[in-house]
Motif scaffolding. Sequence first.
Motif, mmCIF file in Angstrom:
data_model
loop_
_atom_site.group_PDB
_atom_site.id
_atom_site.type_symbol
_atom_site.label_atom_id
_atom_site.label_comp_id
_atom_site.label_asym_id
_atom_site.label_seq_id
_atom_site.Cartn_x
_atom_site.Cartn_y
_atom_site.Cartn_z
ATOM 1 N N LYS A 229 0.849 -1.196 0.000
ATOM 2 C CA LYS A 229 0.000 0.000 0.000
ATOM 3 C C LYS A 229 0.883 1.244 0.000
ATOM 4 O O LYS A 229 2.105 1.146 0.093
ATOM 5 N N ASP A 230 0.254 2.394 -0.091
ATOM 6 C CA ASP A 230 0.944 3.689 -0.066
ATOM 7 C C ASP A 230 2.108 3.729 -1.057
ATOM 8 O O ASP A 230 3.214 4.139 -0.718
ATOM 9 N N ILE A 231 1.854 3.298 -2.277
ATOM 10 C CA ILE A 231 2.873 3.279 -3.326
ATOM 11 C C ILE A 231 2.991 4.686 -3.899
ATOM 12 O O ILE A 231 2.047 5.204 -4.482
ATOM 13 N N LYS A 232 4.145 5.310 -3.686
ATOM 14 C CA LYS A 232 4.349 6.705 -4.058
ATOM 15 C C LYS A 232 5.595 6.844 -4.929
ATOM 16 O O LYS A 232 6.709 6.833 -4.427
ATOM 17 N N PRO A 233 5.405 6.962 -6.237
ATOM 18 C CA PRO A 233 6.561 7.122 -7.117
ATOM 19 C C PRO A 233 7.136 8.534 -7.034
ATOM 20 O O PRO A 233 6.401 9.509 -7.037
ATOM 21 N N PHE A 234 8.455 8.640 -6.939
ATOM 22 C CA PHE A 234 9.094 9.954 -6.987
ATOM 23 C C PHE A 234 9.874 10.134 -8.282
ATOM 24 O O PHE A 234 10.388 11.201 -8.559
ATOM 25 N N CYS B 96 7.092 2.635 -0.737
ATOM 26 C CA CYS B 96 5.827 1.968 -0.476
ATOM 27 C C CYS B 96 5.887 1.300 0.897
ATOM 28 O O CYS B 96 6.943 1.214 1.512
ATOM 29 N N MET B 97 4.747 0.847 1.335
ATOM 30 C CA MET B 97 4.640 0.045 2.547
ATOM 31 C C MET B 97 4.239 -1.355 2.096
ATOM 32 O O MET B 97 3.316 -1.506 1.283
ATOM 33 N N ALA B 98 4.941 -2.380 2.600
ATOM 34 C CA ALA B 98 4.653 -3.747 2.164
ATOM 35 C C ALA B 98 5.019 -4.752 3.247
ATOM 36 O O ALA B 98 5.747 -4.440 4.186
ATOM 37 N N ASN B 99 4.499 -5.968 3.075
ATOM 38 C CA ASN B 99 4.880 -7.095 3.903
ATOM 39 C C ASN B 99 5.205 -8.237 2.945
ATOM 40 O O ASN B 99 4.326 -8.724 2.233
ATOM 41 N N LEU B 100 6.462 -8.650 2.905
ATOM 42 C CA LEU B 100 6.919 -9.654 1.953
ATOM 43 C C LEU B 100 6.524 -11.073 2.333
ATOM 44 O O LEU B 100 6.776 -12.011 1.575
ATOM 45 N N ASN B 101 5.894 -11.246 3.477
ATOM 46 C CA ASN B 101 5.436 -12.570 3.913
ATOM 47 C C ASN B 101 3.932 -12.610 4.110
ATOM 48 O O ASN B 101 3.432 -13.429 4.866
ATOM 49 N N SER B 102 3.203 -11.753 3.442
ATOM 50 C CA SER B 102 1.763 -11.615 3.688
ATOM 51 C C SER B 102 0.923 -12.694 3.020
ATOM 52 O O SER B 102 -0.090 -13.094 3.552
ATOM 53 N N TYR B 103 1.298 -13.164 1.856
ATOM 54 C CA TYR B 103 0.598 -14.212 1.113
ATOM 55 C C TYR B 103 -0.919 -14.063 1.162
ATOM 56 O O TYR B 103 -1.639 -14.925 1.635
ATOM 57 N N GLY B 104 -1.403 -12.938 0.663
ATOM 58 C CA GLY B 104 -2.834 -12.699 0.532
ATOM 59 C C GLY B 104 -3.492 -12.031 1.725
ATOM 60 O O GLY B 104 -4.630 -11.600 1.631
ATOM 61 N N ARG B 105 -2.813 -11.939 2.844
ATOM 62 C CA ARG B 105 -3.397 -11.291 4.025
ATOM 63 C C ARG B 105 -3.116 -9.795 3.979
ATOM 64 O O ARG B 105 -2.080 -9.365 3.483
ATOM 65 N N VAL B 106 -4.027 -8.990 4.479
ATOM 66 C CA VAL B 106 -3.809 -7.541 4.536
ATOM 67 C C VAL B 106 -3.691 -7.037 5.972
ATOM 68 O O VAL B 106 -3.262 -5.919 6.194
ATOM 69 N N ASP B 107 -4.072 -7.858 6.938
ATOM 70 C CA ASP B 107 -4.000 -7.463 8.346
ATOM 71 C C ASP B 107 -2.646 -7.862 8.934
ATOM 72 O O ASP B 107 -2.554 -8.607 9.897
ATOM 73 N N VAL B 108 -1.595 -7.359 8.317
ATOM 74 C CA VAL B 108 -0.219 -7.699 8.694
ATOM 75 C C VAL B 108 0.547 -6.418 8.977
ATOM 76 O O VAL B 108 0.145 -5.336 8.543
ATOM 77 N N PRO B 109 1.656 -6.508 9.695
ATOM 78 C CA PRO B 109 2.476 -5.307 9.887
ATOM 79 C C PRO B 109 3.197 -4.956 8.577
ATOM 80 O O PRO B 109 3.667 -5.845 7.861
ATOM 81 N N TYR B 110 3.250 -3.683 8.283
ATOM 82 C CA TYR B 110 3.890 -3.204 7.063
ATOM 83 C C TYR B 110 5.231 -2.573 7.397
ATOM 84 O O TYR B 110 5.420 -2.025 8.472
ATOM 85 N N LYS B 111 6.145 -2.650 6.436
ATOM 86 C CA LYS B 111 7.467 -2.047 6.553
ATOM 87 C C LYS B 111 7.663 -1.155 5.336
ATOM 88 O O LYS B 111 7.201 -1.475 4.242
ATOM 89 N N GLN B 112 8.364 -0.038 5.510
ATOM 90 C CA GLN B 112 8.615 0.855 4.384
ATOM 91 C C GLN B 112 9.765 0.325 3.532
ATOM 92 O O GLN B 112 10.785 -0.119 4.056
ATOM 93 N N TYR B 113 9.572 0.376 2.227
ATOM 94 C CA TYR B 113 10.589 -0.037 1.264
ATOM 95 C C TYR B 113 10.745 1.043 0.204
ATOM 96 O O TYR B 113 9.792 1.753 -0.113
ATOM 97 N N GLU B 114 11.936 1.125 -0.334
ATOM 98 C CA GLU B 114 12.127 1.853 -1.581
ATOM 99 C C GLU B 114 11.890 0.822 -2.673
ATOM 100 O O GLU B 114 12.161 -0.363 -2.493
ATOM 101 N N PHE B 115 11.353 1.251 -3.809
ATOM 102 C CA PHE B 115 11.149 0.299 -4.895
ATOM 103 C C PHE B 115 11.674 0.857 -6.200
ATOM 104 O O PHE B 115 11.851 2.058 -6.371
ATOM 105 N N LYS B 116 11.942 -0.069 -7.112
ATOM 106 C CA LYS B 116 12.200 0.271 -8.501
ATOM 107 C C LYS B 116 11.381 -0.712 -9.318
ATOM 108 O O LYS B 116 11.175 -1.860 -8.908
ATOM 109 N N ALA B 117 10.886 -0.238 -10.445
ATOM 110 C CA ALA B 117 9.997 -1.079 -11.234
ATOM 111 C C ALA B 117 10.114 -0.763 -12.715
ATOM 112 O O ALA B 117 10.439 0.359 -13.097
ATOM 113 N N ASP B 118 9.846 -1.764 -13.524
ATOM 114 C CA ASP B 118 9.623 -1.609 -14.955
ATOM 115 C C ASP B 118 8.130 -1.828 -15.138
ATOM 116 O O ASP B 118 7.589 -2.834 -14.648
ATOM 117 N N TYR B 119 7.466 -0.915 -15.835
ATOM 118 C CA TYR B 119 6.013 -0.970 -15.910
ATOM 119 C C TYR B 119 5.533 -0.612 -17.303
ATOM 120 O O TYR B 119 6.002 0.356 -17.898
#
Length: 121
Positions: free
Chosen positions: A63-68, A86-109
Amino acid sequence: MDTKTNEKYYKIVSGPHRDVLFDACKYACDGDVKCLSVPFVVAIGRTMPKDHPGSAYIPMAIKDIKPFCVEHKDGSGQNFRLRGFCMANLNSYGRVDVPYKQYEFKADYNAKDRTGRICLI
């Protein structure tokens, strides 16, 4: 993008139109405007092997995916390289009620088919 051995890419299965990307980037560093979050659906895994007819993706809690940074990847007007936070949980496997951690991301889209790949740093 560099493909270093310690970087893991996840598949973007659904994302926004290119106008949304540029609008979010336009206001990313403007303190007077609430930063726009960009909706992406990112696959963290699959229910079965990819070639199985019943296989489906398992969404990541992200969530909170913010491109700069949004840059054109080629001359098509549809392929972009993105950087942001962004805020993400890399072990969530479909759950949304998990603790989130802030990450920097890079993407090809690809904004035309709304798919791509993302690496959380």
